[in-house]
Design an enzyme around this catalytic site. Sequence first.
Site, PDB file in Angstrom:
ATOM      1  N   ASP A   8       5.211   5.103  -6.199  1.00 50.17           N
ATOM      2  CA  ASP A   8       4.463   3.948  -5.426  1.00 50.17           C
ATOM      3  C   ASP A   8       3.151   3.635  -6.228  1.00 50.17           C
ATOM      4  O   ASP A   8       2.896   4.271  -7.045  1.00 50.17           O
ATOM      5  CB  ASP A   8       4.396   4.579  -4.031  1.00 50.17           C
ATOM      6  CG  ASP A   8       3.772   3.668  -3.126  1.00 50.17           C
ATOM      7  OD1 ASP A   8       4.156   2.297  -3.208  1.00 50.17           O
ATOM      8  OD2 ASP A   8       2.781   3.732  -2.578  1.00 50.17           O
ATOM      9  N   ASP A  21       0.127   1.190  -4.723  1.00 47.94           N
ATOM     10  CA  ASP A  21      -0.847   1.304  -3.957  1.00 47.94           C
ATOM     11  C   ASP A  21      -0.907   2.528  -3.227  1.00 47.94           C
ATOM     12  O   ASP A  21      -0.462   2.806  -2.623  1.00 47.94           O
ATOM     13  CB  ASP A  21      -0.936   0.020  -2.893  1.00 47.94           C
ATOM     14  CG  ASP A  21      -2.482  -0.340  -2.686  1.00 47.94           C
ATOM     15  OD1 ASP A  21      -3.545   0.023  -3.049  1.00 47.94           O
ATOM     16  OD2 ASP A  21      -2.332  -1.559  -1.845  1.00 47.94           O
ATOM     17  N   ASP A  32       2.443   7.687  -0.930  1.00 46.05           N
ATOM     18  CA  ASP A  32       1.231   7.965  -0.130  1.00 46.05           C
ATOM     19  C   ASP A  32       1.318   7.515   1.334  1.00 46.05           C
ATOM     20  O   ASP A  32       0.544   7.930   1.932  1.00 46.05           O
ATOM     21  CB  ASP A  32      -0.084   7.059  -0.703  1.00 46.05           C
ATOM     22  CG  ASP A  32       0.103   5.587  -0.164  1.00 46.05           C
ATOM     23  OD1 ASP A  32       1.048   5.065  -0.866  1.00 46.05           O
ATOM     24  OD2 ASP A  32      -0.725   5.101   0.646  1.00 46.05           O
TER      25      ASP A  32
HETATM   26 MG   LIG Z   1       1.578   3.156  -1.229  1.00 43.06          MG
END
Ligand SMILES: [Mg+2]
Length: 258
Positions: free
Chosen positions: A4, A6, A203
């Site tokens: 991923d 961000d 995240d």
């Molecule tokens: Mg993310």
Amino acid sequence: MIVDLDGVLWRGQTALPGVPEFFELLRQRSTPLILATNNSTISPQAIQDKLRGMGAKVRLEEVITSAEASALWLAERMEQGSAVYAIGEAGLHAALGEAGFTLAKTADGVGAVVVGMNRQATWTDVSEAVFAIHAGALFVGTNPDATFPSERGLAPGAGTLLAAIQTATGVEPTIIGKPEPHLFQQALARLGSSPENTLALGDRLETDILGAQRAGIRTVLVLTGVTQRKDLKGSPIQPDWVFDGLPQIVRSLSGDAA
Ligand SMILES: [Mg+2]
């Protein structure tokens, strides 16, 4: 490895610690890599440029966005050159165009409606999408995110537009991005890898981790983005591994090699 963006590699315009070292380690170990993001507004080229500025080199084919995944998903179900009605930004328009779709200006005769985040969306856009779906067009959402972080706080995301269209039509969209498995399945196809031989790094428990688990992929959570350690306790979604951030992953993997 499916990674991923961000909250893992950057936050806003700022690189998170350990980005160059993380990529260096993956390259040293010849780990096949795909960067997979729910963001449908950004192009793979822009992601490549942003990472270059952070000291990491990626090839364009190592990036997949929810816009590209949506276009690929539709291309498997519709004829080449079909008209689609899109509500989205440059990343979505480019992806649909590259997949051979014609972008319609109105609902008339379109086979599908594709909705991603569009910060200039109007009532007319929503109306055309609703007319098209009432007339039988497929309803596809690039990603279901209700909100996304902005400088002024949580801003409305693609999910907000999808909810408006769903309210008017009573039709639930087919979601391509996380936490649905399609984006991960396309990333696996591009890697030429099986779920058992792949790791997903993200995240956010309810998107990255849940989506990967639905695709049968083992997961690594970093705590540099949305999910914090306190959120892990009591969550039904549990990753296989948890690290504070990229530097801890690099240290752990380097230790393995030694
Ligand atoms: Mg993310």
